[in-house]
Scaffold this motif. Structure first.
Motif, short mmCIF file in Angstrom:
data_model
loop_
_atom_site.label_atom_id
_atom_site.label_comp_id
_atom_site.label_asym_id
_atom_site.label_seq_id
_atom_site.Cartn_x
_atom_site.Cartn_y
_atom_site.Cartn_z
N LEU A 19 9.14 12.18 14.08
CA LEU A 19 9.44 12.86 15.37
C LEU A 19 10.84 13.44 15.38
CD1 LEU A 19 7.83 10.42 17.98
CD2 LEU A 19 6.91 12.56 17.12
N THR A 20 11.30 13.90 14.36
CA THR A 20 12.62 14.54 14.32
C THR A 20 12.61 15.99 14.83
OG1 THR A 20 12.21 15.25 12.05
CG2 THR A 20 13.34 13.12 12.36
N TRP A 21 11.48 16.52 15.03
CA TRP A 21 11.37 17.93 15.43
C TRP A 21 11.28 18.12 16.91
CZ3 TRP A 21 6.99 18.66 18.30
CH2 TRP A 21 6.03 17.64 18.21
N LEU A 22 11.02 17.09 17.68
CA LEU A 22 10.69 17.21 19.10
C LEU A 22 11.80 17.90 19.90
CD1 LEU A 22 8.63 16.63 21.30
CD2 LEU A 22 9.65 14.38 21.59
N PRO A 23 13.03 17.57 19.74
CA PRO A 23 14.08 18.24 20.52
C PRO A 23 14.11 19.73 20.25
CG PRO A 23 14.91 16.23 19.61
CD PRO A 23 13.61 16.41 18.97
N TRP A 24 13.94 20.01 19.04
CA TRP A 24 13.95 21.45 18.70
C TRP A 24 12.78 22.17 19.34
CZ3 TRP A 24 17.92 23.70 16.44
CH2 TRP A 24 18.84 22.92 15.78
N ALA A 25 11.68 21.55 19.34
CA ALA A 25 10.51 22.21 19.93
C ALA A 25 10.69 22.41 21.41
CB ALA A 25 9.25 21.36 19.65
#
Length: 821
Positions: A19-25
């Motif tokens: 879940l390292t992408w969630l903020p970017w999304a």
């Protein structure tokens, strides 16, 4: 490749698991949402801006179109309005104000059906309902009111005006002022009816032809003139109807004018009516052209002048012939002589003119009556007619005078013919009431043509030659030959010369007035002078009145001479009055003027033209005019009326040469005069002749009793003057007092306030011996005989016992050439 794909998906899975992408999304999604919201706002803003801009542009265009419409509508000549279905006016253009005078606000919401002329209200309401219900366009004629009163005729067009849903709820009304056109049409209709009425009722008939000369219109008047119905002549050729003969000169003249497209006026022609009667027509016509100047035919009029033509020919005969003898009269004779002179000059021929006067015919006429005289005249006319050729002209000038023109004849042959005429007339006579009546004739002859001499000159020459024949003893012929040099012929020439000279002087005002003082016995407020005429010959010398008075009387110039003298005296009087110089002037009138009623208005006009004081003018009339000039004798009532007419205007009168006639005292009784001039024959011998003194004393006492002033003529000595004063004569005239002079103003200053007493110590003018101007003037006058006027010659006296007076010849007074110088 497979290894790579496997590695990619392994990485993706590892990221998801961690879940390292969630903020970017989430950030990306938020940014996308914000961008989407901003884009929507920007697009909406741009759309609103574009919509507003489009609306503004459309609004401006609509306003511009509306403004143009209003400008066009307001500047339109026609009336334009928009009404609702009920007819209430919602819009009006400016033409309503220009044409009808109403303001726009005055008519807004006004119902048209109630506003127009009462006769048009129902029709207009029906038009509005029809246009609203059915659409389309309707035309009609209406009458709109004018603000100043009255009605204006208009042509109206109504058309439906649909709304956006294409439903007609308004009507556009377009009206045009046709008042002037209607007036013109009405006037045209009236003129057309008037023309028809005139054409139908006129005695003349009107016609119109086409290019070929065929009738295309004929008025009903042709029926009265030629008997044709108008329809009978339509299509017929005008020339064939009017002229039966193709070679008629009148037809040729008309056709010549038609070919040249020229008008012809009042051409007279004889034609035949439908029933065969001869009719004289007076025809006029003018060519007709269209707007392109293309010839379309003729139109004109024709008059029936048959009756007037016949009457005119009858009148012409009466006007040119003598009613008693049937010969030509004097006027026609002159025309024939003028024609004869022209023809003689053209053809190099010659002829003679005869003037004939019957000797002692007046005695026969007066003694035996006009019936006897007419019989003699008829007999003489027959002899004259029978004695000449058929080509010669015989005329009766009037009374007992005849004239003849003999063509193509020399003087010697004509003289022989005339001598035979004289013998035949001498032998001719008529038996009347037991008495044999005969006459003779005196004839004057002159040859024609003469260089630069016309008919008038020939008539004068022949007339004078006839008088010379009488002077030579009557019953004879006198030939006035151009190469003759006798004393008698010279006298004829002299009279003709003086006639021309007199006419020239009258036309160019080339004569002069002299004035002679009349001196009173006692001083008076205004001096009195007698006007004396002086005419100069071509060399500038003063001519004796005897040279021109006979010529003036014989050729009808004497009255013109009288009026010229009066006019000149009036001019002088007016000038002196303007300068404050007061004088009285006496003027002599000839026998031709005295008693002529036609002279009275002429004298009145002269008086008004120069605004003279008539009380300062005295007209002198000579009693011997009637006594010694029977040819000019007027009825005493005519003379009295003449004098009274002028006296009513303010003029005064003097009876001149009193005592020379046997009826002097009768004239004094019947004529209302202010002064009496005692004839010089009684004055000049007063000192030595007791009879003259007795006569003068009687005249003075008679005049004093009648309240008439007296003047003595021919006063040449102090002794004569003294006797005159002793006898009571009121004034004197003669060379003792003054000689005639031209400067009336100077004479007025010299003689104002003078009386006979002022001349008691002086020498008579004829005896003045001193040197200088006066002596030279006296010598000149005596030498040239200018000190004697016609009236200075002796006249017959009432004293028959005195043989020297009985033997003297009576002479007539010249106009303005009155008393002794």
């Amino acid at each position: 490749m497979r290894g790579l794909m496997h590695q990619f998906w392994a990485t993706v899975w590892s990221s998801i698991v961690n879940l390292t992408w969630l903020p970017w999304a989430i950030g990306i999604l938020a940014a996308s949402f914000v961008a989407m919201i901003f884009g929507w706002w920007w697009a909406k803003r741009e759309l609103r801006r574009k919509l507003n801009s489009a609306v503004e542009q459309r609004t401006r265009r609509l306003e511009d179109v509306s403004r143009r419409f209003r400008v066009m509508a307001d500047n339109a000549y026609d009336l334009i309005c928009i009404s609702n279905a009920e007819g209430r006016m919602e819009y009006l253009n400016a033409a309503f104000t220009r044409v009808l005078g109403f303001g726009k606000e005055e008519l807004r919401d006004v119902r048209l059906p109630e506003w127009v002329h009462p006769r048009n209200r129902e029709d207009l309401g029906e038009i509005l309902r029809r246009v609203v219900a059915q659409g389309g366009t309707v035309e009609a004629n209406m009458r709109f009111p004018h603000v100043g009163g009255g009605w204006v005729d208009v042509e109206l067009i109504a058309k439906g005006l649909p709304d956006s849903d294409w439903v007609v709820r308004s009507v556009v009304l377009h009206a045009r002022d046709v008042s002037q056109r209607k007036k013109m049409l009405d006037e045209l209709a009236r003129n057309e009816q008037r023309f028809k009425d005139f054409a139908g009722s006129s005695a003349d008939w009107l016609w119109e032809t086409d290019v070929a000369g065929n009738f295309r219109y004929v008025s009903p008047g042709v029926t009265n003139v030629l008997g044709y119905d108008p329809e009978e002549l339509i299509g017929q050729n005008q020339m064939n109807v009017l002229y039966a003969n193709d070679e008629d000169s009148g037809r040729e003249l008309v056709q010549n004018r038609i070919e040249r497209r020229q008008p012809y006026r009042e051409l007279e022609l004889w034609t035949k009516s439908k029933h065969g009667d001869r009719v004289c027509l007076r025809l006029s016509g003018i060519p007709v052209f269209d707007a392109m100047q293309e010839f379309k035919g003729y139109r004109g009029a024709a008059s029936n002048v048959t009756a007037s033509k016949v009457e005119r020919e009858h009148v012409f005969r009466l006007a040119t012939t003598d009613h008693l003898t049937g010969l030509l009269n004097g006027a026609r004779f002159k025309e024939e002589l003028e024609r004869a002179v022209v023809l003689a000059r053209r053809h190099g021929t010659s002829g003679v003119v005869l003037f004939i006067d019957l000797d002692r015919f007046k005695e026969v006429n007066d003694t035996h009556g006009h019936e006897a005289g007419d019989r003699i005249l008829l007999g003489v006319a027959d002899i004259l007619r029978d004695s000449v050729r058929s080509t010669d002209i015989v005329a009766r000038r009037g009374g007992d005078e005849f004239s003849i023109i003999m063509h193509n004849i020399d003087v010697e042959s004509a003289a022989a013919k005339v001598q035979r005429m004289i013998e035949r007339i001498k032998a001719f006579g008529i038996d009347y009431n037991g008495t044999r009546l005969t006459v003779t004739m005196s004839v004057g002859m002159v040859q024609y043509p003469q260089e630069e001499k016309g008919a008038d000159h020939l008539i004068m020459s022949a007339d004078l030659a006839m008088y010379r024949a009488k002077d030579m003893g009557r019953n004879r012929l006198f030939v006035d030959a151009t190469d003759a040099g006798s004393e008698t012929v010279g006298s004829v020439r002299a009279q003709l010369k003086w006639v021309d000279r007199l006419r020239y002087c009258l036309e160019h005002d080339e004569f002069q007035m002299y004035y002679q003082a009349i001196v009173p016995a006692h001083k008076k407020e205004r001096p009195l002078f007698e006007a004396l005429l002086r005419i100069f010959d071509e060399d500038g010398k003063v001519a004796s009145p005897a040279l021109y008075i006979d010529a003036a009387e014989h050729f009808g110039l004497i009255q013109q001479l009288d009026l010229a003298v009066v006019r000149r005296v009036f001019i002088t009087q007016r000038a002196l009055m303007d300068e404050g110089v007061n004088v009285d002037v006496s003027i002599n009138l000839s026998s031709r003027t005295l008693g002529d009623p036609a002279v009275v208005p002429k004298l009145r006009q002269l008086m008004e033209d120069y605004t003279i004081d008539p009380t300062r003018i005295i007209f002198e009339v000579t009693e011997t005019m009637a006594l010694h000039d029977p040819a000019q004798m007027r009825d005493i009532d005519e003379i009295r009326h003449f004098i009274n007419s002028l006296r009513e205007m303010g003029f005064r009168f003097a009876l001149d040469d009193f005592g020379t006639g046997f009826t002097s005292f009768r004239y004094l009784k019947v004529l209302d005069v202010d002064l009496v001039k005692i004839d010089g024959e009684y004055i000049k011998d007063l000192v030595t002749d007791a009879d003259d003194r007795l006569f003068v004393k009687s005249m003075v006492e008679l005049c004093d009793g009648l309240g008439i002033e007296t003047i003595g003529e021919f006063v040449e000595t102090k002794e004569t003057m003294a006797v005159m004063k002793e006898l009571g004569v009121g004034a004197g005239q003669g060379w003792l007092f003054a000689k005639p002079q031209p400067d009336l103003k100077a004479l007025a200053f010299e003689y104002t306030g003078k009386s006979m007493d002022d001349f008691a110590d002086g020498l008579p003018l004829l005896e003045v011996a001193k040197k200088g101007t006066m002596a030279e003037q006296v010598a000149h006058f005596v030498k040239n005989g200018a000190h004697k006027d016609v009236k200075t010659e002796p006249r017959a006296s009432v004293k028959a016992a005195k043989e020297k007076r009985v033997a003297k010849v009576a002479k007539k007074a010249a106009p303005g050439a009155g008393a002794a110088d």
